[in-house]
Scaffold this active site. Structure first.
Site, PDB file in Angstrom:
ATOM      1  N   ASN A  31      50.461  36.272 -28.171  1.00  0.00           N
ATOM      2  CA  ASN A  31      51.849  36.694 -28.437  1.00  0.00           C
ATOM      3  C   ASN A  31      52.658  35.577 -29.092  1.00  0.00           C
ATOM      4  O   ASN A  31      53.867  35.710 -29.255  1.00  0.00           O
ATOM      5  CB  ASN A  31      52.532  37.165 -27.144  1.00  0.00           C
ATOM      6  CG  ASN A  31      52.692  36.050 -26.128  1.00  0.00           C
ATOM      7  OD1 ASN A  31      52.315  34.903 -26.377  1.00  0.00           O
ATOM      8  ND2 ASN A  31      53.243  36.384 -24.963  1.00  0.00           N
ATOM      9  N   SER A 123      41.323  26.066 -13.392  1.00  0.00           N
ATOM     10  CA  SER A 123      41.766  24.678 -13.541  1.00  0.00           C
ATOM     11  C   SER A 123      41.402  23.867 -12.312  1.00  0.00           C
ATOM     12  O   SER A 123      41.337  24.410 -11.195  1.00  0.00           O
ATOM     13  CB  SER A 123      43.283  24.696 -13.718  1.00  0.00           C
ATOM     14  OG  SER A 123      43.815  23.412 -13.547  1.00  0.00           O
ATOM     15  N   TYR A 147      52.198  27.554 -10.601  1.00  0.00           N
ATOM     16  CA  TYR A 147      51.137  27.605 -11.619  1.00  0.00           C
ATOM     17  C   TYR A 147      49.774  27.565 -10.932  1.00  0.00           C
ATOM     18  O   TYR A 147      48.906  28.411 -11.189  1.00  0.00           O
ATOM     19  CB  TYR A 147      51.282  26.431 -12.596  1.00  0.00           C
ATOM     20  CG  TYR A 147      50.049  26.238 -13.462  1.00  0.00           C
ATOM     21  CD1 TYR A 147      49.697  27.177 -14.423  1.00  0.00           C
ATOM     22  CD2 TYR A 147      49.221  25.114 -13.294  1.00  0.00           C
ATOM     23  CE1 TYR A 147      48.553  27.012 -15.199  1.00  0.00           C
ATOM     24  CE2 TYR A 147      48.081  24.937 -14.068  1.00  0.00           C
ATOM     25  CZ  TYR A 147      47.754  25.893 -15.021  1.00  0.00           C
ATOM     26  OH  TYR A 147      46.618  25.729 -15.778  1.00  0.00           O
ATOM     27  N   LYS A 151      46.585  30.501 -10.485  1.00  0.00           N
ATOM     28  CA  LYS A 151      45.145  30.340 -10.763  1.00  0.00           C
ATOM     29  C   LYS A 151      44.328  30.715  -9.520  1.00  0.00           C
ATOM     30  O   LYS A 151      43.273  31.366  -9.623  1.00  0.00           O
ATOM     31  CB  LYS A 151      44.835  28.902 -11.181  1.00  0.00           C
ATOM     32  CG  LYS A 151      45.432  28.503 -12.511  1.00  0.00           C
ATOM     33  CD  LYS A 151      44.781  29.237 -13.687  1.00  0.00           C
ATOM     34  CE  LYS A 151      45.396  28.882 -15.013  1.00  0.00           C
ATOM     35  NZ  LYS A 151      44.974  29.731 -16.117  1.00  0.00           N
ATOM     36  N   ARG A 229      41.929  10.124 -13.915  1.00  0.00           N
ATOM     37  CA  ARG A 229      41.673  11.529 -14.248  1.00  0.00           C
ATOM     38  C   ARG A 229      40.381  11.647 -15.039  1.00  0.00           C
ATOM     39  O   ARG A 229      39.931  10.700 -15.659  1.00  0.00           O
ATOM     40  CB  ARG A 229      42.813  12.105 -15.103  1.00  0.00           C
ATOM     41  CG  ARG A 229      44.143  12.237 -14.386  1.00  0.00           C
ATOM     42  CD  ARG A 229      44.132  13.309 -13.312  1.00  0.00           C
ATOM     43  NE  ARG A 229      45.437  13.462 -12.684  1.00  0.00           N
ATOM     44  CZ  ARG A 229      45.904  12.686 -11.697  1.00  0.00           C
ATOM     45  NH1 ARG A 229      45.167  11.704 -11.220  1.00  0.00           N
ATOM     46  NH2 ARG A 229      47.094  12.910 -11.187  1.00  0.00           N
TER      47      ARG A 229
HETATM   48  P1  NAD Z   1      48.268  27.021 -24.627  1.00  0.00           P
HETATM   49  O1  NAD Z   1      49.642  27.291 -24.148  1.00  0.00           O
HETATM   50  O2  NAD Z   1      48.082  26.074 -25.761  1.00  0.00           O
HETATM   51  O3  NAD Z   1      47.548  28.397 -25.018  1.00  0.00           O
HETATM   52  C1  NAD Z   1      47.831  29.606 -24.383  1.00  0.00           C
HETATM   53  C2  NAD Z   1      48.004  30.667 -25.469  1.00  0.00           C
HETATM   54  O4  NAD Z   1      48.257  31.925 -24.824  1.00  0.00           O
HETATM   55  C3  NAD Z   1      49.194  30.392 -26.394  1.00  0.00           C
HETATM   56  O5  NAD Z   1      48.789  30.534 -27.743  1.00  0.00           O
HETATM   57  C4  NAD Z   1      50.232  31.462 -26.017  1.00  0.00           C
HETATM   58  O6  NAD Z   1      51.012  31.858 -27.128  1.00  0.00           O
HETATM   59  C5  NAD Z   1      49.342  32.571 -25.475  1.00  0.00           C
HETATM   60  N1  NAD Z   1      49.963  33.429 -24.457  1.00  0.00           N
HETATM   61  C6  NAD Z   1      50.638  33.047 -23.340  1.00  0.00           C
HETATM   62  N2  NAD Z   1      51.016  34.132 -22.634  1.00  0.00           N
HETATM   63  C7  NAD Z   1      50.551  35.207 -23.304  1.00  0.00           C
HETATM   64  C8  NAD Z   1      50.613  36.601 -23.079  1.00  0.00           C
HETATM   65  N3  NAD Z   1      51.262  37.101 -22.021  1.00  0.00           N
HETATM   66  N4  NAD Z   1      50.018  37.441 -23.973  1.00  0.00           N
HETATM   67  C9  NAD Z   1      49.377  36.940 -25.077  1.00  0.00           C
HETATM   68  N5  NAD Z   1      49.299  35.625 -25.329  1.00  0.00           N
HETATM   69  C10 NAD Z   1      49.872  34.766 -24.468  1.00  0.00           C
HETATM   70  O7  NAD Z   1      47.413  26.547 -23.354  1.00  0.00           O
HETATM   71  P2  NAD Z   1      45.979  25.851 -23.313  1.00  0.00           P
HETATM   72  O8  NAD Z   1      46.180  24.414 -22.992  1.00  0.00           O
HETATM   73  O9  NAD Z   1      45.195  26.238 -24.481  1.00  0.00           O
HETATM   74  O10 NAD Z   1      45.425  26.537 -21.991  1.00  0.00           O
HETATM   75  C11 NAD Z   1      44.641  27.730 -22.051  1.00  0.00           C
HETATM   76  C12 NAD Z   1      44.312  28.168 -20.637  1.00  0.00           C
HETATM   77  O11 NAD Z   1      43.638  27.096 -19.965  1.00  0.00           O
HETATM   78  C13 NAD Z   1      45.534  28.490 -19.791  1.00  0.00           C
HETATM   79  O12 NAD Z   1      45.225  29.601 -18.988  1.00  0.00           O
HETATM   80  C14 NAD Z   1      45.719  27.257 -18.938  1.00  0.00           C
HETATM   81  O13 NAD Z   1      46.318  27.555 -17.707  1.00  0.00           O
HETATM   82  C15 NAD Z   1      44.291  26.803 -18.741  1.00  0.00           C
HETATM   83  N6  NAD Z   1      44.166  25.366 -18.472  1.00  0.00           N
HETATM   84  C16 NAD Z   1      44.715  24.452 -19.347  1.00  0.00           C
HETATM   85  C17 NAD Z   1      44.603  23.095 -19.071  1.00  0.00           C
HETATM   86  C18 NAD Z   1      45.215  22.068 -19.991  1.00  0.00           C
HETATM   87  O14 NAD Z   1      45.339  20.907 -19.590  1.00  0.00           O
HETATM   88  N7  NAD Z   1      45.565  22.394 -21.216  1.00  0.00           N
HETATM   89  C19 NAD Z   1      43.936  22.656 -17.905  1.00  0.00           C
HETATM   90  C20 NAD Z   1      43.390  23.619 -17.058  1.00  0.00           C
HETATM   91  C21 NAD Z   1      43.510  24.975 -17.348  1.00  0.00           C
HETATM   92  N1  UDP Z   2      51.000  10.285 -16.668  1.00  0.00           N
HETATM   93  C1  UDP Z   2      51.809   9.198 -16.948  1.00  0.00           C
HETATM   94  N2  UDP Z   2      52.826   9.358 -17.855  1.00  0.00           N
HETATM   95  C2  UDP Z   2      53.050  10.537 -18.510  1.00  0.00           C
HETATM   96  C3  UDP Z   2      52.211  11.639 -18.228  1.00  0.00           C
HETATM   97  C4  UDP Z   2      51.204  11.482 -17.295  1.00  0.00           C
HETATM   98  O1  UDP Z   2      51.628   8.117 -16.384  1.00  0.00           O
HETATM   99  O2  UDP Z   2      53.987  10.618 -19.316  1.00  0.00           O
HETATM  100  C5  UDP Z   2      49.882  10.119 -15.720  1.00  0.00           C
HETATM  101  C6  UDP Z   2      49.915  11.048 -14.524  1.00  0.00           C
HETATM  102  O3  UDP Z   2      50.666  10.469 -13.470  1.00  0.00           O
HETATM  103  C7  UDP Z   2      48.422  11.188 -14.187  1.00  0.00           C
HETATM  104  C8  UDP Z   2      47.748  11.084 -15.564  1.00  0.00           C
HETATM  105  O4  UDP Z   2      48.694  10.442 -16.415  1.00  0.00           O
HETATM  106  O5  UDP Z   2      47.978  10.075 -13.416  1.00  0.00           O
HETATM  107  C9  UDP Z   2      47.386  12.442 -16.159  1.00  0.00           C
HETATM  108  O6  UDP Z   2      48.528  13.258 -16.168  1.00  0.00           O
HETATM  109  P1  UDP Z   2      48.560  14.664 -16.917  1.00  0.00           P
HETATM  110  O7  UDP Z   2      49.922  15.252 -16.708  1.00  0.00           O
HETATM  111  O8  UDP Z   2      48.092  14.491 -18.318  1.00  0.00           O
HETATM  112  O9  UDP Z   2      47.429  15.513 -16.163  1.00  0.00           O
HETATM  113  P2  UDP Z   2      47.363  16.009 -14.629  1.00  0.00           P
HETATM  114  O10 UDP Z   2      48.380  15.288 -13.832  1.00  0.00           O
HETATM  115  O11 UDP Z   2      47.600  17.456 -14.703  1.00  0.00           O
HETATM  116  O12 UDP Z   2      45.975  15.669 -14.197  1.00  0.00           O
END
Ligand code: NAD
Ligand code: UDP
Length: 337
Positions: A31, A123, A147, A151, A229
């Site tokens: 979207n 996640s 969040y 999940k 991490r």
């Molecule tokens: P992102 O926000 O870059 O991508 C999500 C995409 O979904 C976006 O393009 C957004 O426009 C679309 N979207 C959101 N809600 C929608 C809806 N209702 N209908 C259609 N499209 C929709 O996020 P990402 O980093 O690519 O993450 C992807 C998935 O992985 C997510 O579910 C996120 O929770 C999970 N995840 C991400 C991370 C991370 O660090 N990036 C870590 C663990 C899990």
């Molecule tokens: N972190 C930091 N400064 C920032 C963002 C993150 O020091 O501006 C640290 C945070 O405390 C953690 C690590 O970087 O120890 C990874 O953080 P991030 O938010 O990227 O991932 P998550 O906390 O979800 O694992």
């Protein structure tokens, strides 16, 4: 054809490239709430196979029905959702609506279309405040924010669904910390506003968009006092999805798998690695701990290797080099179009 929800987002777009490299035709449903149309143009440049696009919301039943009726879909990779922890504390309802409600709509549409193969983006956040590393998949789960709870709920919904009908083939992939970008420099992470995550923040400091990085906490019980991490290259993660899809096609069942490297990297180590690769100074200041952060989190990776034959291949220096290439070649992210 594979349906990729959220396929224009950071992880979804990179996974589209790996799927396409593996010979799959794709249809993306997004979207554009957290992505730009330019991603699609870039994907069509890089991907060797067909990439169709439908603009729409996974909560919209008519859209889903149309997509399943139009394309011959064999499996769904489900990335669509909201992902900002801080925002989820302020707007829990929209997180439950988008993530849980959206997944329910998708599952209903899949059921109606008799498509029963699903790879879901979970996640490491489902391990809550666990700091006992490396974290195996059978570790207890908990949530510290809406969040994370969304999940957990979805993971449980998928388990119930599989228990009710084991014709379903479901992979619940628990990502650790995805970073980096595709080697081409054409796609990458493009956060809106101030990046909440470490790697994009460092990259924006290196490119001169931000003055300095705040390091959240210098007194953790880790080797240098900063948080550890498990940073995993987004292309390794993408390939993990292809492996998961193949695993489901091969053996069916329900798989729950960590996707990480099994190595912990501290904030200071990441700053140094990025500085070395980019040849830029990264000014930083150690400030208070961020509320809700754990000292250390990294994955037990044996299960992924055993059941998917997947293992992260790329090193921290590759993650930094590829992230930097994307940042320097696209200093303002994707163009508006
Ligand atoms: P992102 O926000 O870059 O991508 C999500 C995409 O979904 C976006 O393009 C957004 O426009 C679309 N979207 C959101 N809600 C929608 C809806 N209702 N209908 C259609 N499209 C929709 O996020 P990402 O980093 O690519 O993450 C992807 C998935 O992985 C997510 O579910 C996120 O929770 C999970 N995840 C991400 C991370 C991370 O660090 N990036 C870590 C663990 C899990
Ligand atoms: N972190 C930091 N400064 C920032 C963002 C993150 O020091 O501006 C640290 C945070 O405390 C953690 C690590 O970087 O120890 C990874 O953080 P991030 O938010 O990227 O991932 P998550 O906390 O979800 O694992």
């Amino acid at each position: 054809m594979i349906l990729v929800t959220g396929g224009l987002g950071y992880i979804g777009s990179h996974t589209c490239v790996s799927l396409s490299d593996a010979g799959q035709d794709l249809v993306i449903l997004d979207n554009l709430s957290n992505s730009k149309a330019a991603v699609l143009e870039r994907l069509r440049e890089i991907c060797p196979n067909v990439v169709q696009f439908e603009k729409g919301d996974i909560r919209d039943k008519a859209t889903l029905t149309r997509v399943f009726n139009t394309f011959k879909i064999s499996a769904v990779l489900h990335f669509a959702g909201l992902k900002a922890v801080g925002e989820s504390n302020k707007s829990p309802i929209s997180y439950y609506d988008n993530n849980v409600g959206g997944t329910l709509c998708l599952l209903e549409a899949m059921t109606a279309a008799a498509v029963r193969t699903l790879v879901f983006s979970s996640s490491a956040t489902v391990y809550g405040d666990c700091s006992d590393v490396p974290i195996p998949e059978d570790n207890s789960r908990s949530a510290t924010n809406p969040y994370g709870r969304s999940k957990l709920f979805i993971e449980d919904i998928l388990a119930d669904l599989y228990a009710s009908d084991n014709q379903w083939r479901i992979a619940r992939l628990r990502y650790f910390n995805p970073v980096g970008a595709h080697e081409s420099g054409r796609i990458g992470e493009d956060p809106v506003g101030v990046p909440a995550n470490l790697m994009p923040y460092i990259a924006q400091v290196a490119v001169g968009h931000r003055e300095q990085l705040n390091v959240f906490g210098g007194d953790y019980p880790t080797r240098d006092g900063t948080g550890l991490r498990d940073y995993v290259h987004v292309m390794d993660l993408a390939e993990g999805h292809v492996a998961a899809l193949r695993g489901l096609q091969r053996q069916g069942g329900m798989l729950t798998v960590n996707l990480g490297t099994g190595r912990g990297t501290s904030v200071l180590e990441l700053i140094n690695a990025f500085s070395l690769v980019s040849q830029r100074e990264i000014p930083y200041k150690i400030v208070e701990r961020r509320l809700g952060d754990v000292a250390q989190s990294y994955a037990a990776v044996g299960h992924a290797e055993q059941i998917l034959g997947w293992k992260a291949k790329r090193q921290l220096s590759d993650m930094c080099a590829d992230h930097w290439r994307w940042q320097i070649e696209n200093p303002d992210g994707y163009p508006e179009s």
